[in-house]
Design an enzyme around this catalytic site. Structure first.
Site, PDB file in Angstrom:
ATOM      1  N   ILE A   1      39.800  60.213  25.069  1.00 60.29           N
ATOM      2  CA  ILE A   1      39.447  58.980  26.216  1.00 60.29           C
ATOM      3  C   ILE A   1      40.444  59.793  26.768  1.00 60.29           C
ATOM      4  O   ILE A   1      41.413  59.455  27.604  1.00 60.29           O
ATOM      5  CB  ILE A   1      39.136  57.878  25.586  1.00 60.29           C
TER       6      ILE A   1
ATOM      7  N   LEU B   1      46.874  64.009  15.641  1.00 58.83           N
ATOM      8  CA  LEU B   1      45.954  65.548  15.657  1.00 58.83           C
ATOM      9  C   LEU B   1      45.023  65.219  14.630  1.00 58.83           C
ATOM     10  O   LEU B   1      44.427  66.217  14.233  1.00 58.83           O
ATOM     11  CB  LEU B   1      46.835  66.408  15.963  1.00 58.83           C
TER      12      LEU B   1
ATOM     13  N   ILE C   1      50.491  56.827  13.688  1.00 56.25           N
ATOM     14  CA  ILE C   1      51.109  54.777  13.881  1.00 56.25           C
ATOM     15  C   ILE C   1      50.910  54.443  12.537  1.00 56.25           C
ATOM     16  O   ILE C   1      52.124  52.762  12.753  1.00 56.25           O
ATOM     17  CB  ILE C   1      50.144  54.514  15.300  1.00 56.25           C
TER      18      ILE C   1
ATOM     19  N   ALA D   1      42.307  54.785  17.985  1.00 54.08           N
ATOM     20  CA  ALA D   1      41.416  53.692  16.188  1.00 54.08           C
ATOM     21  C   ALA D   1      40.289  54.645  15.879  1.00 54.08           C
ATOM     22  O   ALA D   1      40.410  55.998  16.647  1.00 54.08           O
ATOM     23  CB  ALA D   1      40.148  52.593  17.466  1.00 54.08           C
TER      24      ALA D   1
ATOM     25  N   ASN E   1      43.739  51.936   9.669  1.00 54.96           N
ATOM     26  CA  ASN E   1      44.193  52.100  10.977  1.00 54.96           C
ATOM     27  C   ASN E   1      43.924  51.229  11.791  1.00 54.96           C
ATOM     28  O   ASN E   1      44.617  51.474  12.759  1.00 54.96           O
ATOM     29  CB  ASN E   1      42.783  53.734  10.888  1.00 54.96           C
TER      30      ASN E   1
ATOM     31  N   TYR F   1      34.087  48.156  12.129  1.00 57.80           N
ATOM     32  CA  TYR F   1      34.308  48.300  13.478  1.00 57.80           C
ATOM     33  C   TYR F   1      34.851  47.437  14.620  1.00 57.80           C
ATOM     34  O   TYR F   1      35.928  47.305  15.216  1.00 57.80           O
ATOM     35  CB  TYR F   1      33.737  49.809  13.663  1.00 57.80           C
TER      36      TYR F   1
ATOM     37  N   PHE G   1      31.865  50.267  25.730  1.00 59.75           N
ATOM     38  CA  PHE G   1      31.231  50.653  24.604  1.00 59.75           C
ATOM     39  C   PHE G   1      30.767  52.303  24.680  1.00 59.75           C
ATOM     40  O   PHE G   1      31.584  53.368  24.759  1.00 59.75           O
ATOM     41  CB  PHE G   1      29.753  50.282  23.887  1.00 59.75           C
TER      42      PHE G   1
ATOM     43  N   ILE H   1      16.630  60.996  16.315  1.00 64.77           N
ATOM     44  CA  ILE H   1      16.380  58.962  17.055  1.00 64.77           C
ATOM     45  C   ILE H   1      16.715  58.334  16.280  1.00 64.77           C
ATOM     46  O   ILE H   1      16.086  58.594  14.932  1.00 64.77           O
ATOM     47  CB  ILE H   1      15.271  59.265  18.155  1.00 64.77           C
TER      48      ILE H   1
END
Length: 331
Positions: A12, A34, A53, A76, A93, A142, A170, A208
């Site tokens: 993203i 990275l 970070i 994240a 993290n 999470y 999401f 699935i």
């Protein structure tokens, strides 16, 4: 305005960098260790700092060197299943790393923070589409790490005046329409790229995870939002913070969802590949339905999606994966 994009070499983050770099009023500095990101995704001419970070010394170095005015945070760890088996790693993290980032912002008087949150903070929602003010009841580590950070941000604003926007989404999906950047995780866990790996001959079939959920075909329903649309929302959020100097939280969704089987069928249509499937046991921590409403973001931020169907989204992903069958490192 100097903007830190933490995680700007990731999925993203790289799409945000691409969109933000077309606007002359911003100077971008990418912060990324990275571990999940790819240096190949960074456009020419964009400043890149290889830093973690969770490393206070590294953060002090880059904040002192660049003196940012805003921070966007995409660092994240994001795999739900992995968070169940490694909660301590996820809290370190996702929560501790964010605390260090906010401490650096406080020290260097940086007042604007955009946080990449998630619809997973809602757990099994009481209604769908999920309203912006829906109760938060995460059912996996999470989601809880993201909610914990949202709580920390509220207290941090009270104490130190850092203004923030939390963007809750999401399933980020798709790729840039040029096909030059896209999704490349190792291992890959997101549905659309995994499906397309079958079409590329890298997997025999798509698994699935569960077909007995209370949905139209028994498979999980998710809200799929194109990654470029998400990038646009982050830019709108930064403009909002600068203009209004007011913190806020927004859901980013389409208001409608697709089952796993519907996404597979759309991928068959786009790729022309049969994409065989197999049913496996459900994964721990997976809610049956997660669909987000985005009325508040549309009204307050002026956010509008460009990609409105699952077919449109899969088309862009397929373009990237066809030209990058082995990801960035081996086109």
């Amino acid at each position: 305005m100097k903007v830190f994009i933490c995680g700007g070499a990731g999925y993203i983050g790289s799409h945000l960098v691409h969109e933000l770099s077309t606007l002359s009023q911003y100077e971008i500095i990418i912060i990324d260790n990275l571990s999940k990101g790819h240096v190949e995704s960074i456009p020419a001419g964009i400043t890149f700092e290889n830093a973690d970070i969770c490393d206070k010394g590294a953060l002090e170095r880059v904040f002192t060197k660049h003196k940012p005015e805003a921070v966007m945070h995409f660092c994240a760890s994001i795999a739900v299943g992995e968070s169940v088996t490694d909660p301590l790693g996820y809290y370190e993290n996702n929560v501790v790393g964010t605390i260090y980032l906010l401490q650096a912002m406080k020290k260097h008087n940086v007042k604007y923070f955009i946080f990449s949150s998630t619809a997973a903070i809602f757990g099994n929602p009481e209604e769908t589409p999920i309203p912006d003010d829906s109760p938060t009841k995460p059912i996996n580590p999470y989601g809880d790490t993201k909610l914990t950070v949202e709580k920390i941000l509220a207290w941090t604003e009270d104490a130190h005046g850092i203004k923030y926007v939390c963007l809750r989404y999401f399933n980020a999906c798709g790729a840039h329409e040029s096909g030059k950047i896209g999704e490349d995780h190792d291992p890959e866990t997101h549905l659309i790229p995994v499906i397309l790996q079958v079409a590329l001959g890298k997997r025999e079939k798509i698994k699935i995870y569960g077909d007995k959920y209370d949905t139209k075909d028994g498979t999980c329903v998710r809200d799929y939002v194109h990654v470029t649309d998400l990038a646009t929302a982050h830019i709108k959020a930064l403009e909002y913070l600068v203009r209004e100097n007011k913190s806020n939280k927004f859901n980013l969704g389409s208001g409608e969802g697709y089952t796993v089987k519907e996404v597979i069928e759309a991928s068959r249509k786009i790729t022309g590949h049969p994409i065989p499937e197999i049913i496996e046991e459900p994964r721990a921590g997976d809610p049956a339905i997660l669909i987000a409403g985005s009325e508040r973001a549309e009204k307050i931020l002026g956010w509008k999606r460009k990609y409105n169907t699952i077919e449109d989204i899969v088309k862009t992903a397929w373009k990237y994966h066809q030209s990058h069958p082995n990801g960035y490192n081996n086109k």
